[in-house]
Design a protein around this motif. Structure first.
Motif, short mmCIF file in Angstrom:
data_model
loop_
_atom_site.label_atom_id
_atom_site.label_comp_id
_atom_site.label_asym_id
_atom_site.label_seq_id
_atom_site.Cartn_x
_atom_site.Cartn_y
_atom_site.Cartn_z
N ASN A 121 12.53 -10.82 74.14
CA ASN A 121 11.98 -9.90 73.16
C ASN A 121 10.46 -9.67 73.15
O ASN A 121 9.72 -10.58 72.86
N ASP A 122 9.92 -8.58 73.63
CA ASP A 122 8.47 -8.40 73.66
C ASP A 122 8.06 -7.68 72.52
O ASP A 122 6.96 -7.30 72.48
N LYS A 123 8.87 -7.45 71.64
CA LYS A 123 8.35 -6.95 70.22
C LYS A 123 7.87 -7.88 69.10
O LYS A 123 8.33 -8.97 69.25
N LEU A 124 7.00 -7.30 68.47
CA LEU A 124 6.31 -8.27 67.41
C LEU A 124 6.20 -7.14 66.15
O LEU A 124 5.72 -6.00 66.22
N THR A 125 6.37 -7.79 65.05
CA THR A 125 6.33 -7.07 63.84
C THR A 125 4.87 -7.49 63.25
O THR A 125 4.78 -8.87 63.17
N ILE A 126 3.96 -6.59 62.96
CA ILE A 126 2.75 -6.89 62.34
C ILE A 126 2.50 -6.25 60.99
O ILE A 126 3.08 -5.10 60.83
#
Length: 95
Positions: free
Chosen positions: A2-7
């Motif tokens: 998963n290359d998603k990131l929550t910032i």
């Protein structure tokens, strides 16, 4: 993977939670810093104005800059002219 990131960014004193591509994080954080810097300058100059006004003017300024950059990078009209010139040169050579 998963290359998603929550910032969570703080923009104009408000939390902004985003899910982004991992490789976009640096650029997005830099954009948030630029926005906050511009808003801080407006706060210094116009202390009594509504922060929403600062956001609106900042959005307008950055959008104008984006449109100017797009216009400068638009090579389609130049390519069309080159094609016309090339076509005319072909005609001349054939004569």
């Amino acid at each position: 993977m998963n290359d998603k990131l929550t910032i969570t960014l703080n923009i104009a004193g408000r939390p902004c939670v985003l899910t982004i591509e991992r490789e976009e994080e640096e650029e997005i954080r830099k954009a948030a810093q630029l926005i906050n810097s511009k808003i801080a300058k407006y706060r210094e100059k116009y202390a009594t104005a509504d922060p929403v006004d600062f956001l609106a003017v900042t959005a307008l300024q950055f959008t104008v800059k984006m449109l100017e950059a797009e216009r400068r990078n638009d090579v389609e009209p130049v390519l069309d002219e080159v094609k016309k010139i090339n076509s005319r040169l072909d005609e001349v050579v054939k004569e």
